[in-house]
Design a protein around this motif. Structure first.
Motif, PDB file in Angstrom:
ATOM      1  N   THR A  45      23.778   7.705  -1.807  1.00 31.61           N
ATOM      2  CA  THR A  45      23.672   8.977  -1.099  1.00 31.61           C
ATOM      3  C   THR A  45      22.990   8.837   0.251  1.00 31.61           C
ATOM      4  OG1 THR A  45      21.516   9.576  -2.036  1.00 31.61           O
ATOM      5  CG2 THR A  45      23.494  10.144  -3.318  1.00 31.61           C
ATOM      6  N   GLY A  46      22.086   7.865   0.349  1.00 31.08           N
ATOM      7  CA  GLY A  46      21.309   7.717   1.577  1.00 31.08           C
ATOM      8  C   GLY A  46      20.234   8.776   1.716  1.00 31.08           C
ATOM      9  N   ASN A  47      20.075   9.619   0.688  1.00 27.83           N
ATOM     10  CA  ASN A  47      19.086  10.686   0.753  1.00 27.83           C
ATOM     11  C   ASN A  47      17.863  10.356  -0.074  1.00 27.83           C
ATOM     12  OD1 ASN A  47      20.770  12.375   2.297  1.00 27.83           O
ATOM     13  ND2 ASN A  47      21.847  13.037   0.438  1.00 27.83           N
ATOM     14  N   PRO A  48      16.673  10.478   0.524  1.00 27.14           N
ATOM     15  CA  PRO A  48      15.443  10.253  -0.242  1.00 27.14           C
ATOM     16  C   PRO A  48      15.205  11.387  -1.210  1.00 27.14           C
ATOM     17  CG  PRO A  48      14.906  10.983   1.976  1.00 27.14           C
ATOM     18  CD  PRO A  48      16.405  10.815   1.934  1.00 27.14           C
ATOM     19  N   LYS A  49      14.459  11.069  -2.273  1.00 26.24           N
ATOM     20  CA  LYS A  49      14.153  12.076  -3.276  1.00 26.24           C
ATOM     21  C   LYS A  49      12.793  11.763  -3.897  1.00 26.24           C
ATOM     22  CE  LYS A  49      14.980  15.528  -6.147  1.00 26.24           C
ATOM     23  NZ  LYS A  49      15.064  16.907  -5.697  1.00 26.24           N
ATOM     24  N   ALA A  50      11.964  12.754  -3.989  1.00 26.11           N
ATOM     25  CA  ALA A  50      10.662  12.561  -4.640  1.00 26.11           C
ATOM     26  C   ALA A  50      10.194  13.899  -5.180  1.00 26.11           C
ATOM     27  CB  ALA A  50       9.646  12.009  -3.637  1.00 26.11           C
ATOM     28  N   ASN A  51       9.166  13.833  -6.010  1.00 24.87           N
ATOM     29  CA  ASN A  51       8.584  15.083  -6.536  1.00 24.87           C
ATOM     30  C   ASN A  51       7.890  15.840  -5.417  1.00 24.87           C
ATOM     31  OD1 ASN A  51       9.445  14.670  -9.114  1.00 24.87           O
ATOM     32  ND2 ASN A  51       7.499  13.859  -9.859  1.00 24.87           N
ATOM     33  N   GLY A  64       0.780  -1.229   0.000  1.00 22.72           N
ATOM     34  CA  GLY A  64       0.000   0.000   0.000  1.00 22.72           C
ATOM     35  C   GLY A  64       0.810   1.276   0.000  1.00 22.72           C
ATOM     36  N   TYR A  65       1.885   1.341  -0.804  1.00 20.82           N
ATOM     37  CA  TYR A  65       2.636   2.587  -0.904  1.00 20.82           C
ATOM     38  C   TYR A  65       3.081   2.814  -2.346  1.00 20.82           C
ATOM     39  CZ  TYR A  65       7.051  -0.057  -1.046  1.00 20.82           C
ATOM     40  OH  TYR A  65       8.069  -0.908  -1.402  1.00 20.82           O
ATOM     41  N   TYR A  66       3.514   4.052  -2.612  1.00 21.72           N
ATOM     42  CA  TYR A  66       4.070   4.376  -3.920  1.00 21.72           C
ATOM     43  C   TYR A  66       5.116   5.470  -3.761  1.00 21.72           C
ATOM     44  CZ  TYR A  66       1.492   8.814  -4.298  1.00 21.72           C
ATOM     45  OH  TYR A  66       1.028  10.095  -4.098  1.00 21.72           O
ATOM     46  N   ALA A  67       5.993   5.558  -4.755  1.00 18.52           N
ATOM     47  CA  ALA A  67       7.009   6.610  -4.799  1.00 18.52           C
ATOM     48  C   ALA A  67       7.083   7.120  -6.224  1.00 18.52           C
ATOM     49  CB  ALA A  67       8.368   6.078  -4.356  1.00 18.52           C
ATOM     50  N   VAL A  68       7.333   8.407  -6.370  1.00 18.13           N
ATOM     51  CA  VAL A  68       7.406   9.012  -7.699  1.00 18.13           C
ATOM     52  C   VAL A  68       8.587   9.969  -7.751  1.00 18.13           C
ATOM     53  CG1 VAL A  68       5.771  10.830  -7.042  1.00 18.13           C
ATOM     54  CG2 VAL A  68       6.118  10.290  -9.462  1.00 18.13           C
ATOM     55  N   ILE A  69       9.251  10.019  -8.920  1.00 14.05           N
ATOM     56  CA  ILE A  69      10.414  10.877  -9.082  1.00 14.05           C
ATOM     57  C   ILE A  69      10.479  11.347 -10.531  1.00 14.05           C
ATOM     58  CG2 ILE A  69      11.982   8.976  -9.668  1.00 14.05           C
ATOM     59  CD1 ILE A  69      14.127  10.393  -7.957  1.00 14.05           C
ATOM     60  N   GLU A  81      21.306   3.479 -12.234  1.00 13.00           N
ATOM     61  CA  GLU A  81      22.435   4.205 -11.659  1.00 13.00           C
ATOM     62  C   GLU A  81      22.066   5.016 -10.425  1.00 13.00           C
ATOM     63  OE1 GLU A  81      23.749   6.524 -14.937  1.00 13.00           O
ATOM     64  OE2 GLU A  81      24.344   4.785 -16.142  1.00 13.00           O
ATOM     65  N   LYS A  82      20.859   5.567 -10.382  1.00 13.10           N
ATOM     66  CA  LYS A  82      20.465   6.440  -9.277  1.00 13.10           C
ATOM     67  C   LYS A  82      19.541   5.788  -8.259  1.00 13.10           C
ATOM     68  CE  LYS A  82      22.675  10.020 -10.937  1.00 13.10           C
ATOM     69  NZ  LYS A  82      23.890  10.540 -10.248  1.00 13.10           N
ATOM     70  N   LEU A  83      18.706   4.834  -8.734  1.00  8.74           N
ATOM     71  CA  LEU A  83      17.716   4.243  -7.836  1.00  8.74           C
ATOM     72  C   LEU A  83      18.034   2.803  -7.477  1.00  8.74           C
ATOM     73  CD1 LEU A  83      14.468   5.617  -9.562  1.00  8.74           C
ATOM     74  CD2 LEU A  83      15.841   6.675  -7.742  1.00  8.74           C
ATOM     75  N   ASP A  84      19.099   2.255  -8.076  1.00  3.02           N
ATOM     76  CA  ASP A  84      19.515   0.878  -7.814  1.00  3.02           C
ATOM     77  C   ASP A  84      18.419  -0.126  -8.176  1.00  3.02           C
ATOM     78  OD1 ASP A  84      21.478  -0.902  -7.155  1.00  3.02           O
ATOM     79  OD2 ASP A  84      21.007  -0.961  -5.017  1.00  3.02           O
ATOM     80  N   LYS A 111       2.237   7.631   0.253  1.00  2.00           N
ATOM     81  CA  LYS A 111       3.351   8.088  -0.564  1.00  2.00           C
ATOM     82  C   LYS A 111       4.635   8.062   0.248  1.00  2.00           C
ATOM     83  CE  LYS A 111       4.940  11.881  -3.507  1.00  2.00           C
ATOM     84  NZ  LYS A 111       4.650  13.244  -4.025  1.00  2.00           N
ATOM     85  N   VAL A 112       5.687   7.480  -0.330  1.00  2.00           N
ATOM     86  CA  VAL A 112       7.010   7.459   0.285  1.00  2.00           C
ATOM     87  C   VAL A 112       7.996   8.046  -0.720  1.00  2.00           C
ATOM     88  CG1 VAL A 112       6.464   5.473   1.732  1.00  2.00           C
ATOM     89  CG2 VAL A 112       7.490   5.113  -0.531  1.00  2.00           C
ATOM     90  N   GLU A 113       9.262   8.097  -0.334  1.00  2.00           N
ATOM     91  CA  GLU A 113      10.258   8.697  -1.213  1.00  2.00           C
ATOM     92  C   GLU A 113      11.277   7.652  -1.664  1.00  2.00           C
ATOM     93  OE1 GLU A 113      11.880  11.866   1.127  1.00  2.00           O
ATOM     94  OE2 GLU A 113      10.285  13.247   0.558  1.00  2.00           O
ATOM     95  N   PHE A 114      11.735   7.796  -2.886  1.00  2.00           N
ATOM     96  CA  PHE A 114      12.826   6.968  -3.371  1.00  2.00           C
ATOM     97  C   PHE A 114      14.095   7.265  -2.565  1.00  2.00           C
ATOM     98  CE2 PHE A 114      10.431   6.560  -7.427  1.00  2.00           C
ATOM     99  CZ  PHE A 114      10.579   5.197  -7.632  1.00  2.00           C
ATOM    100  N   LEU A 115      14.877   6.242  -2.330  1.00  2.00           N
ATOM    101  CA  LEU A 115      16.184   6.405  -1.698  1.00  2.00           C
ATOM    102  C   LEU A 115      17.232   6.363  -2.806  1.00  2.00           C
ATOM    103  CD1 LEU A 115      17.594   6.620   1.077  1.00  2.00           C
ATOM    104  CD2 LEU A 115      17.942   4.138   0.960  1.00  2.00           C
ATOM    105  N   LEU A 116      17.897   7.485  -3.020  1.00  2.00           N
ATOM    106  CA  LEU A 116      18.874   7.558  -4.089  1.00  2.00           C
ATOM    107  C   LEU A 116      20.102   6.710  -3.771  1.00  2.00           C
ATOM    108  CD1 LEU A 116      18.768  11.336  -5.071  1.00  2.00           C
ATOM    109  CD2 LEU A 116      17.555   9.405  -6.088  1.00  2.00           C
ATOM    110  N   LYS A 117      20.612   6.009  -4.751  1.00  2.00           N
ATOM    111  CA  LYS A 117      21.751   5.117  -4.594  1.00  2.00           C
ATOM    112  C   LYS A 117      23.005   5.904  -4.209  1.00  2.00           C
ATOM    113  CE  LYS A 117      24.361   1.651  -7.219  1.00  2.00           C
ATOM    114  NZ  LYS A 117      24.475   0.996  -8.552  1.00  2.00           N
TER     115      LYS A 117
END
Length: 264
Positions: free
Chosen positions: A258-264, A122-127, A142-145, A250-256
Motif C-alpha cells: 500500500t505504501g501507507n503507514p499505519k500505527a495506533n 532508538g525507535y519503535y512502531a506499534v499496531i 501478509e500486511k507488514l511483510d 515512535k514511527v509507523e509501520f509501512l503496510l505491505k
C-alpha cells in the motif's frame, strides 16, 4: 575441501592426487542416486508427533542460531547470521528478540497489539493486532511483510502447514545436533526442499531446520538451530509488553503493498 588443501593436491603428482581423491571420497557419504518417491509414513509420523507435542504446550521459550543466504545479482551467495530468544504463551503472547548481521529488533505481542522495537537505532512502531498468535503471525507476514521462515513451527496446526504441497519425504537417518541425538527427515514440495532434525525420545522437539528455495537463483538456504528449550518457563506481564522510554522515537509501520503507514 579447503582452498589450502586444494592447492596442496594440485602440487601432487598425478598418481598421488588420485590416491588423495580416493581417500577423501571414502570419508564422504555416498551420493544419493535416486530421489525417493512419495512420503514415507514413518517420516510423517515423526513430524506429526513433533508438531503435536509443541502444540500441547501453553508456554515455552528457546534460543535459536540462524543463517540466511542472500544472492547477489552476479549469482554469488552472501550469508548472514542471527541469534534470537523466543518466548511464547498461548493463545496470544509472543516475544522475539533478534540480533545479528541484518537486524537488532525485539517484537512484542500482548494479545492486542504488535510492537517492533529497534534499540540500536532508538525507535519503535506499534499496531493493533489480531487476538491469537496464529492470526498475528499471518497478519505480520501478509500486511507488514515481516517474514520469519521458522515461525510456521509455532502454529498449532504446524503439521498441516509444513506438509502443504509436499510431494516426497523420507528418513535420512540418525545424527546429533548440539549434543542431542535426533532423527533427520527430508521433504520436498513444489518450490522448496526442507530438512528437519527432531529430538529422539519423549521430547520430540525440533533441533534444526533447513529450507532451500528452489525457484530462486542459486537456491538460497535458511538454516536455524534451536537450543535451550524450556517447556516450563515463568513469564511476567512485562515479558510481552513494551513501555518506551523518553528517548525512543515512535514511527509507523509501512503496510505491505500500500505504501501507507499505519500505527495506533
Amino acid at each position: 575441501m579447503t582452498l589450502t588443501l586444494m592447492k596442496h593436491v594440485a602440487r601432487l603428482s598425478r598418481g598421488s592426487a588420485v590416491a588423495v581423491a580416493l581417500l577423501l571420497s571414502a570419508a564422504l557419504p555416498q551420493t544419493v542416486m535416486a530421489q525417493p518417491t512419495g512420503v514415507d509414513p514413518e517420516a510423517q509420523k515423526l513430524l506429526k508427533a513433533s508438531t503435536d507435542f509443541l502444540a500441547r504446550h501453553e508456554r515455552f521459550c528457546l534460543d535459536t542460531e540462524s543463517s540466511i543466504d542472500v544472492v547477489l545479482a552476479t549469482g554469488q551467495k552472501i550469508q548472514f547470521d542471527h541469534t534470537a530468544r523466543v518466548s511464547v504463551e498461548r493463545p496470544n503472547k509472543l516475544r522475539a528478540e533478534r540480533t545479528g548481521d541484518l537486524v537488532d529488533q525485539v517484537f512484542y505481542y500482548d494479545g492486542e497489539s504488535l510492537t517492533l522495537h529497534d534499540p540500536h537505532n532508538g525507535y519503535y512502531a506499534v499496531i493493533a493486532a489480531p487476538s491469537t498468535l496464529e492470526e498475528t503471525l499471518d497478519f505480520a507476514r501478509e500486511k507488514l511483510d515481516i517474514v520469519a521462515p521458522a515461525a510456521d513451527l509455532l502454529y498449532k496446526n504446524a503439521y498441516d502447514i509444513l506438509m502443504q504441497d509436499v510431494t516426497s519425504g523420507f528418513m535420512v537417518g540418525k545424527t546429533v545436533i548440539d549434543g542431542v541425538r535426533c532423527d533427520h527427515l527430508a521433504f520436498r514440495a513444489l518450490h522448496v526442499d526442507w530438512q528437519i532434525w527432531i529430538e529422539e525420545g519423549e521430547r520430540p522437539l525440533v533441533r534444526k531446520l533447513v529450507i532451500t528455495t528452489l525457484d530462486k537463483l542459486n537456491a538460497p538456504q535458511f538454516t536455524v538451530v534451536a537450543k535451550n528449550w524450556n517447556l516450563e518457563p515463568k513469564f511476567s506481564a512485562a515479558t510481552f509488553s513494551f513501555k518506551p522510554s523518553q528517548n525512543v522515537r515512535k514511527v509507523e509501520f509501512l503496510l505491505k503493498n500500500t505504501g501507507n503507514p499505519k500505527a495506533n
